[in-house]
Design a protein around this motif. Structure first.
Motif, short mmCIF file in Angstrom:
data_model
loop_
_atom_site.label_atom_id
_atom_site.label_comp_id
_atom_site.label_asym_id
_atom_site.label_seq_id
_atom_site.Cartn_x
_atom_site.Cartn_y
_atom_site.Cartn_z
N ARG A 164 -3.62 -11.14 -2.90
CA ARG A 164 -2.65 -10.07 -2.63
C ARG A 164 -2.62 -9.70 -1.15
O ARG A 164 -1.56 -9.39 -0.60
N ALA A 165 -3.78 -9.71 -0.49
CA ALA A 165 -3.82 -9.38 0.93
C ALA A 165 -3.07 -10.40 1.76
O ALA A 165 -2.37 -10.05 2.73
N VAL A 166 -3.17 -11.69 1.41
CA VAL A 166 -2.45 -12.74 2.13
C VAL A 166 -0.95 -12.63 1.86
O VAL A 166 -0.12 -12.79 2.76
N ARG A 167 -0.63 -12.35 0.63
CA ARG A 167 0.79 -12.31 0.24
C ARG A 167 1.53 -11.13 0.88
O ARG A 167 2.67 -11.27 1.31
N THR A 168 0.87 -9.98 0.93
CA THR A 168 1.55 -8.78 1.45
C THR A 168 1.29 -8.54 2.93
O THR A 168 2.09 -7.89 3.60
N GLY A 169 0.17 -9.03 3.43
CA GLY A 169 -0.19 -8.74 4.82
C GLY A 169 -0.69 -7.34 5.03
O GLY A 169 -0.82 -6.88 6.17
N HIS A 170 -1.00 -6.62 3.93
CA HIS A 170 -1.48 -5.24 4.00
C HIS A 170 -2.90 -5.16 3.43
O HIS A 170 -3.31 -6.02 2.65
N ALA A 171 -3.57 -4.08 3.81
CA ALA A 171 -4.90 -3.84 3.24
C ALA A 171 -4.76 -3.53 1.75
O ALA A 171 -3.88 -2.78 1.34
N ILE A 172 -5.66 -4.10 0.96
CA ILE A 172 -5.67 -3.88 -0.48
C ILE A 172 -6.86 -2.98 -0.79
O ILE A 172 -8.01 -3.42 -0.73
N ASP A 173 -6.55 -1.72 -1.10
CA ASP A 173 -7.59 -0.72 -1.32
C ASP A 173 -7.88 -0.61 -2.80
O ASP A 173 -7.14 0.02 -3.57
N GLY A 174 -8.99 -1.24 -3.21
CA GLY A 174 -9.43 -1.16 -4.59
C GLY A 174 -10.51 -0.12 -4.82
O GLY A 174 -11.13 -0.10 -5.88
N LEU A 175 -10.73 0.73 -3.81
CA LEU A 175 -11.76 1.76 -3.96
C LEU A 175 -11.33 2.83 -4.96
O LEU A 175 -12.14 3.34 -5.73
N GLU A 176 -10.04 3.18 -4.92
CA GLU A 176 -9.53 4.17 -5.86
C GLU A 176 -8.89 3.52 -7.09
O GLU A 176 -8.88 4.10 -8.17
N ASN A 177 -8.34 2.33 -6.91
CA ASN A 177 -7.69 1.63 -8.01
C ASN A 177 -8.22 0.21 -8.10
O ASN A 177 -7.62 -0.72 -7.55
N PRO A 178 -9.35 0.00 -8.76
CA PRO A 178 -9.95 -1.34 -8.81
C PRO A 178 -9.07 -2.39 -9.49
O PRO A 178 -9.27 -3.58 -9.28
N ARG A 179 -8.07 -1.99 -10.28
CA ARG A 179 -7.21 -2.94 -10.98
C ARG A 179 -6.01 -3.36 -10.15
O ARG A 179 -5.14 -4.07 -10.64
N LEU A 180 -6.00 -2.95 -8.89
CA LEU A 180 -4.85 -3.25 -8.05
C LEU A 180 -4.65 -4.75 -7.86
O LEU A 180 -3.53 -5.26 -7.92
N CYS A 181 -5.73 -5.48 -7.62
CA CYS A 181 -5.64 -6.94 -7.39
C CYS A 181 -6.17 -7.66 -8.62
O CYS A 181 -7.31 -7.44 -9.04
N ARG A 182 -5.34 -8.56 -9.17
CA ARG A 182 -5.73 -9.30 -10.38
C ARG A 182 -6.69 -10.45 -10.08
O ARG A 182 -7.29 -11.00 -11.00
N ALA A 183 -6.79 -10.82 -8.80
CA ALA A 183 -7.65 -11.95 -8.46
C ALA A 183 -9.11 -11.55 -8.30
O ALA A 183 -9.98 -12.43 -8.22
N PHE A 184 -9.41 -10.24 -8.27
CA PHE A 184 -10.80 -9.81 -8.11
C PHE A 184 -11.60 -10.15 -9.37
O PHE A 184 -11.09 -10.07 -10.49
N ASP A 185 -12.85 -10.52 -9.16
CA ASP A 185 -13.69 -10.98 -10.26
C ASP A 185 -13.84 -9.90 -11.34
O ASP A 185 -14.20 -8.75 -11.05
N GLN A 186 -13.56 -10.29 -12.58
CA GLN A 186 -13.60 -9.34 -13.69
C GLN A 186 -15.03 -8.88 -14.00
O GLN A 186 -15.25 -7.74 -14.41
N ASP A 187 -15.98 -9.77 -13.85
CA ASP A 187 -17.37 -9.37 -14.10
C ASP A 187 -17.82 -8.31 -13.10
O ASP A 187 -18.55 -7.37 -13.46
N ALA A 188 -17.38 -8.43 -11.85
CA ALA A 188 -17.71 -7.41 -10.85
C ALA A 188 -17.05 -6.08 -11.19
O ALA A 188 -17.65 -5.01 -11.01
N LEU A 189 -15.83 -6.13 -11.71
CA LEU A 189 -15.17 -4.91 -12.14
C LEU A 189 -15.93 -4.26 -13.29
O LEU A 189 -16.10 -3.04 -13.33
N ALA A 190 -16.41 -5.09 -14.22
CA ALA A 190 -17.17 -4.56 -15.35
C ALA A 190 -18.46 -3.90 -14.89
O ALA A 190 -18.95 -2.95 -15.53
#
Length: 623
Positions: free
Chosen positions: A362-388
């Motif tokens: 998502r960061a490459v596609r948009t060119g913007h910072a992807i802030d998952g600190l408040e919304n961890p589900r923002l990027c679908r490519a982030f590791d699901q086990d780490a989210l768990a």
């Protein structure tokens, strides 16, 4: 209001001075009064002694000496004396007898006065005695009004007797004590008035210093809002005014610095934060950013820049888990540069698909910072086990040449989210400084890479050989491994250009480069040496094994159909090879021997592989 140390010390010093003065005045007055009492008693007893001498003389003349005891009592009462005694000297005793009992010397003082003829004056009972004693001798003399020698048989100057007088000085002592106490009381009253006056005079100073101390204490914690009230128009008031001016200037300048620093790091300053600490911390961080930029500008490669950035994330910001990705926009690929501090480690915190298709990030596609600190589900490519596990992420793109050149991914547990949020502006400052340096070093690397490659075939060129030949030899020496050089030349290539044109010739050279790479290892080097002549460097390969590789390449070229207008074209290849260190110790000498072997292959009919032997070198030939 609490009493300040300054006020306490000043009052204490004044009180001590007053007490010392009271003590000195009291003692001095007592000593002076005592001295005055002694002098008065001395004169009084001298007068009484003279009166007694005259009375005794008259009593002797009038023959009433036998009534001297009652006379002495009356004289004592008249002169306010406690005791009057007349003492006979030795000459009088010898002449007239011992006399009354009271006329015998009673103590050592009486005897000393009779012996020396010197009077004695002093207080009985020591310094604080209440009774004064005087023992005055009567000296024989024929020169006075009454001639003592007329009645007494004694030498001139002899002590005929003495009179001892005692008088009370208690009333004088009481008067002295009263006077001393009066002076002490006056001094005490003066001390009280002085202390009250001084306290009133010190109040502005004390209150001003207390407010300055409180303001300084708050300023040390970053609060410069405290001001000092001006209570007078003297130096104390001026100190308050100057302090307030200084506090206003510091507040203004620090606020200005903080705002400028906030602009540099693209953040909004917190008005409730500690002004001094926030400004000092941010300025210190920017100094480190400037030092970081200076360091990476002196690095040689982008790999060194990424490694230094990794060290900053670990040491300056305490981050343990992070990934740095490099993006190839042309090929739409990503690769891991550093994962959790390990160079080129396997991807850990994202789905592997982002490496094969960079726009999945998502960061490459948009060119913007992807802030998952408040919304961890923002990027679908982030590791699901780490989210768990409750981990959050912050992905910051590094923009290069208008696109995303790299991505820094920071991964933190929930308890570290506030710290990362506070550090984010400064981390972004590091990345902004790194972006142009990475871009410049990437361009330099591309330019250098292009200068070492043949533009038509994509192979290494002769310049690459000139720069890396010494490194190849050093590598072989260090690892104690052989190296074989092959010179390859396409037979009768000139006829292809003459018959089919240079475009066909170029296409054949490109296909020929592909055949070489298909039959060689990744560690082997293929170089376009010039025209239709190529060179292959086989590392860790002896001459015998190189002969097999060379024949495979020759056979592959011989059987490969090159497409030309009107049908297929078949060509052959001549190869000469020489080995290091068997044939020579110098790289360029081995290359020369391989070239000699190539010419021998052409001379012997082409389409063959020739191994260099000493017999191929002409007699007397020089390298």
């Amino acid at each position: 209001m609490t009493i300040s140390r300054l006020q306490t010390k000043t009052m204490g010093a004044l009180l001590l001075v007053m007490l010392i003065m009271m003590l000195v005045i009291g003692l001095s007055s007592m000593v002076l009064i005592r001295d005055f009492s002694v002098r008065s008693a001395t004169e009084h007893t001298r007068t009484a002694a003279e009166m007694i001498r005259v009375s005794l003389t008259e009593a002797m003349i009038n023959d009433t000496i036998d009534r001297r005891a009652s006379m002495l009592r009356r004289l004592a009462e008249v002169n306010s004396l406690n005791e009057v005694r007349v003492i006979r000297g030795e000459q009088v005793i010898e002449q007239y007898g011992e006399g009354l009992a009271m006329e015998t010397p009673a103590d050592d003082i009486d005897r000393q006065v009779l012996e020396t003829g010197q009077p004695y004056f002093g207080l009985m009972g020591g310094l604080l005695g209440e009774e004064f004693r005087a023992t005055i001798p009567y000296i024989a003399s024929s020169n006075e009004d009454i001639n003592c020698m007329a009645c007494h048989q004694a030498p001139e100057g002899a002590a005929l007797g003495a009179v001892t007088l005692t008088a009370s000085v208690d009333h004088m002592k009481t008067a002295g004590m009263a006077t001393a106490l009066f002076l002490v009381a006056i001094m005490g009253l003066f001390a009280i008035l002085s202390i009250a006056f001084l306290k009133r005079m010190l109040r502005p100073l004390v209150e001003t210093t207390q407010e300055i101390r409180q303001a300084a204490s708050l300023a040390s914690s970053g609060d410069f809002s405290q001001r000092v009230r001006s209570r007078s128009h003297d130096e104390i008031g001026q100190i308050a005014v100057h302090f307030n001016q200084m506090a206003d200037a510091i507040t203004h300048k620090l606020t200005e610095i903080r705002d400028h620093v906030a602009q540099l790091v693209n953040t909004v300053p917190d008005p409730k934060a500690n002004l001094l600490q926030e400004t000092a911390s941010t300025v210190s961080g920017l100094v480190k950013v400037a030092q970081f930029k200076q360091a990476i500008e002196e690095d040689q490669t982008t790999e060194e820049v990424f490694f230094r950035l990794s060290e900053v994330l670990r040491t300056e910001f305490g981050l343990e888990h992070f990934s740095i990705y490099q993006v190839n926009q042309d090929k739409r690929l990503m690769e891991t540069v550093i994962v959790d501090g390990v160079p080129h480690d396997e991807i850990r915190w994202c789905h592997p698909d982002i490496l094969e298709q960079c726009t999945t990030c998502r960061a490459v596609r948009t060119g913007h910072a992807i802030d998952g600190l408040e919304n961890p589900r923002l990027c679908r490519a982030f590791d699901q086990d780490a989210l768990a596990d409750g981990r959050s992420y912050l992905c910051l793109p590094i923009i290069q040449s208008g696109g995303v050149g790299s991505v820094v991914q920071l991964v933190v547990p929930p308890q570290n989210i506030p710290a990362l949020t506070r550090s984010r502006p400064l981390i972004s400052a590091y990345l902004r400084e790194a972006a142009p340096v990475l871009q410049a070093k990437g361009l330099m690397a591309s330019l250098r890479e292009s200068s070492l490659k043949d533009a038509m075939t994509g192979l290494r060129n002769r310049r690459f050989l000139e720069e890396y030949s010494d490194s190849l030899v050093s590598q072989c020496k260090r690892r104690k491994m052989p190296m074989t050089l092959m010179m390859l030349d396409l037979d009768y290539f000139k006829t292809v250009n003459d018959t089919h044109g240079h475009d066909v010739g170029d296409q054949i050279l490109r296909e020929l480069a592909g055949i070489f790479q298909a039959h060689l290892r990744e560690s082997d080097l293929v170089i376009r040496y010039g025209g239709e002549e190529f060179m292959v460097i086989l590392l860790d390969t002896g001459a015998e094994a190189a002969m097999e590789v060379a024949n495979k390449i020759r056979e592959a070229v011989e059987t490969h159909p090159f497409k030309v207008a009107g049908g297929d074209l078949y060509k052959t290849l001549s190869i000469g090879l020489a080995a290091y260190p068997d044939d020579a110790q110098a790289f360029w000498q081995v290359l020369k021997y391989a070239d000699v072997a190539l010419y021998a292959a052409k001379d012997n009919g082409r389409n063959q592989v020739v191994r260099f032997t000493p017999a191929l070198w002409p007699p007397g030939g020089e390298y």
